[in-house]
Design a protein around this motif. Structure first.
Motif, PDB file in Angstrom:
ATOM      1  N   ILE A  35       2.911 -17.487  -2.391  1.00 45.76           N
ATOM      2  CA  ILE A  35       2.881 -16.302  -3.250  1.00 45.76           C
ATOM      3  C   ILE A  35       1.503 -15.646  -3.198  1.00 45.76           C
ATOM      4  N   SER A  36       0.451 -16.452  -3.150  1.00 48.23           N
ATOM      5  CA  SER A  36      -0.901 -15.899  -3.047  1.00 48.23           C
ATOM      6  C   SER A  36      -1.093 -15.136  -1.737  1.00 48.23           C
ATOM      7  N   HIS A  37      -0.540 -15.646  -0.655  1.00 48.19           N
ATOM      8  CA  HIS A  37      -0.615 -14.917   0.616  1.00 48.19           C
ATOM      9  C   HIS A  37       0.176 -13.614   0.548  1.00 48.19           C
ATOM     10  N   GLY A  38       1.287 -13.632  -0.159  1.00 50.49           N
ATOM     11  CA  GLY A  38       2.056 -12.402  -0.362  1.00 50.49           C
ATOM     12  C   GLY A  38       1.266 -11.365  -1.149  1.00 50.49           C
ATOM     13  N   VAL A  39       0.526 -11.828  -2.150  1.00 48.34           N
ATOM     14  CA  VAL A  39      -0.314 -10.910  -2.930  1.00 48.34           C
ATOM     15  C   VAL A  39      -1.419 -10.326  -2.057  1.00 48.34           C
ATOM     16  N   ASN A  40      -1.984 -11.142  -1.166  1.00 48.90           N
ATOM     17  CA  ASN A  40      -3.018 -10.627  -0.266  1.00 48.90           C
ATOM     18  C   ASN A  40      -2.466  -9.538   0.647  1.00 48.90           C
ATOM     19  N   LEU A  41      -1.281  -9.743   1.185  1.00 44.72           N
ATOM     20  CA  LEU A  41      -0.671  -8.705   2.019  1.00 44.72           C
ATOM     21  C   LEU A  41      -0.326  -7.465   1.205  1.00 44.72           C
ATOM     22  N   LEU A  42       0.062  -7.663  -0.055  1.00 42.91           N
ATOM     23  CA  LEU A  42       0.363  -6.531  -0.924  1.00 42.91           C
ATOM     24  C   LEU A  42      -0.889  -5.697  -1.178  1.00 42.91           C
ATOM     25  N   ILE A  43      -2.015  -6.354  -1.416  1.00 44.67           N
ATOM     26  CA  ILE A  43      -3.275  -5.623  -1.622  1.00 44.67           C
ATOM     27  C   ILE A  43      -3.662  -4.867  -0.358  1.00 44.67           C
ATOM     28  N   LEU A  44      -3.491  -5.502   0.793  1.00 47.71           N
ATOM     29  CA  LEU A  44      -3.818  -4.844   2.055  1.00 47.71           C
ATOM     30  C   LEU A  44      -2.923  -3.636   2.295  1.00 47.71           C
ATOM     31  N   THR A  45      -1.647  -3.756   1.974  1.00 49.60           N
ATOM     32  CA  THR A  45      -0.718  -2.648   2.164  1.00 49.60           C
ATOM     33  C   THR A  45      -1.006  -1.515   1.187  1.00 49.60           C
ATOM     34  N   MET A  46      -1.321  -1.849  -0.051  1.00 50.35           N
ATOM     35  CA  MET A  46      -1.628  -0.820  -1.040  1.00 50.35           C
ATOM     36  C   MET A  46      -2.936  -0.107  -0.718  1.00 50.35           C
ATOM     37  N   GLY A  47      -3.866  -0.820  -0.076  1.00 50.88           N
ATOM     38  CA  GLY A  47      -5.118  -0.196   0.317  1.00 50.88           C
ATOM     39  C   GLY A  47      -4.949   0.802   1.450  1.00 50.88           C
ATOM     40  N   GLY A  48      -3.833   0.727   2.129  1.00 50.10           N
ATOM     41  CA  GLY A  48      -3.549   1.667   3.206  1.00 50.10           C
ATOM     42  C   GLY A  48      -3.877   1.073   4.556  1.00 50.10           C
ATOM     43  N   LEU A  49      -2.948   1.199   5.461  1.00 52.93           N
ATOM     44  CA  LEU A  49      -3.155   0.711   6.823  1.00 52.93           C
ATOM     45  C   LEU A  49      -3.632   1.880   7.676  1.00 52.93           C
ATOM     46  N   LYS A  50      -4.851   2.279   7.458  1.00 51.03           N
ATOM     47  CA  LYS A  50      -5.397   3.443   8.156  1.00 51.03           C
ATOM     48  C   LYS A  50      -6.168   2.999   9.386  1.00 51.03           C
ATOM     49  N   LYS A  51      -6.199   3.862  10.351  1.00 51.22           N
ATOM     50  CA  LYS A  51      -7.014   3.630  11.530  1.00 51.22           C
ATOM     51  C   LYS A  51      -8.253   4.490  11.420  1.00 51.22           C
TER      52      LYS A  51
END
Length: 112
Positions: A35-51
């Motif tokens: 679940i903690s790894h899922g939260v980390n991916l959620l934060i990364l996705t919410m931060g935006g996957l910008k190039k």
């Protein structure tokens, strides 16, 4: 890409919830870690996957990536590792002392 990451976050949350609801203490610990790894991916996705380039002055890049979600995730990974190691040591000590890792037996419930 955000859709794929959202599906992966949902998968991590569902697997973690399934493991947390089991009777084994080790599965509960692994479920909280997932679940903690899922939260980390959620934060990364919410931060935006910008190039973009790094936020340096004098560069020629016009788009920059935000480093705050990455810093938060790095801190969360370190804290998750420490908490998981602590829980594993406590569960090992509990198993050595009481001889079981079944949550019903640890609560003192009789087998029916």
């Amino acid at each position: 890409m955000e859709t794929l990451m959202s599906i992966l976050v949902g998968l991590f949350f569902s697997i973690g919830t399934y493991l947390v609801l089991s009777k084994s203490l080790i599965r509960i610990i692994l479920g909280t870690s997932i679940i903690s790894h899922g939260v980390n991916l959620l934060i990364l996705t919410m931060g935006g996957l910008k190039k973009g380039g790094p936020p340096l002055l004098g560069g020629i890049n016009t788009t920059f990536t935000d480093s705050l979600p990455q810093a938060l995730i790095l801190t969360a990974i370190v804290i998750n590792f420490a908490v998981t190691a602590l829980f594993l040591v406590l569960s090992y000590r509990t198993y050595k002392t009481l001889g079981t890792d079944d949550m019903d037996q640890l609560r003192g419930m009789k087998d029916e």
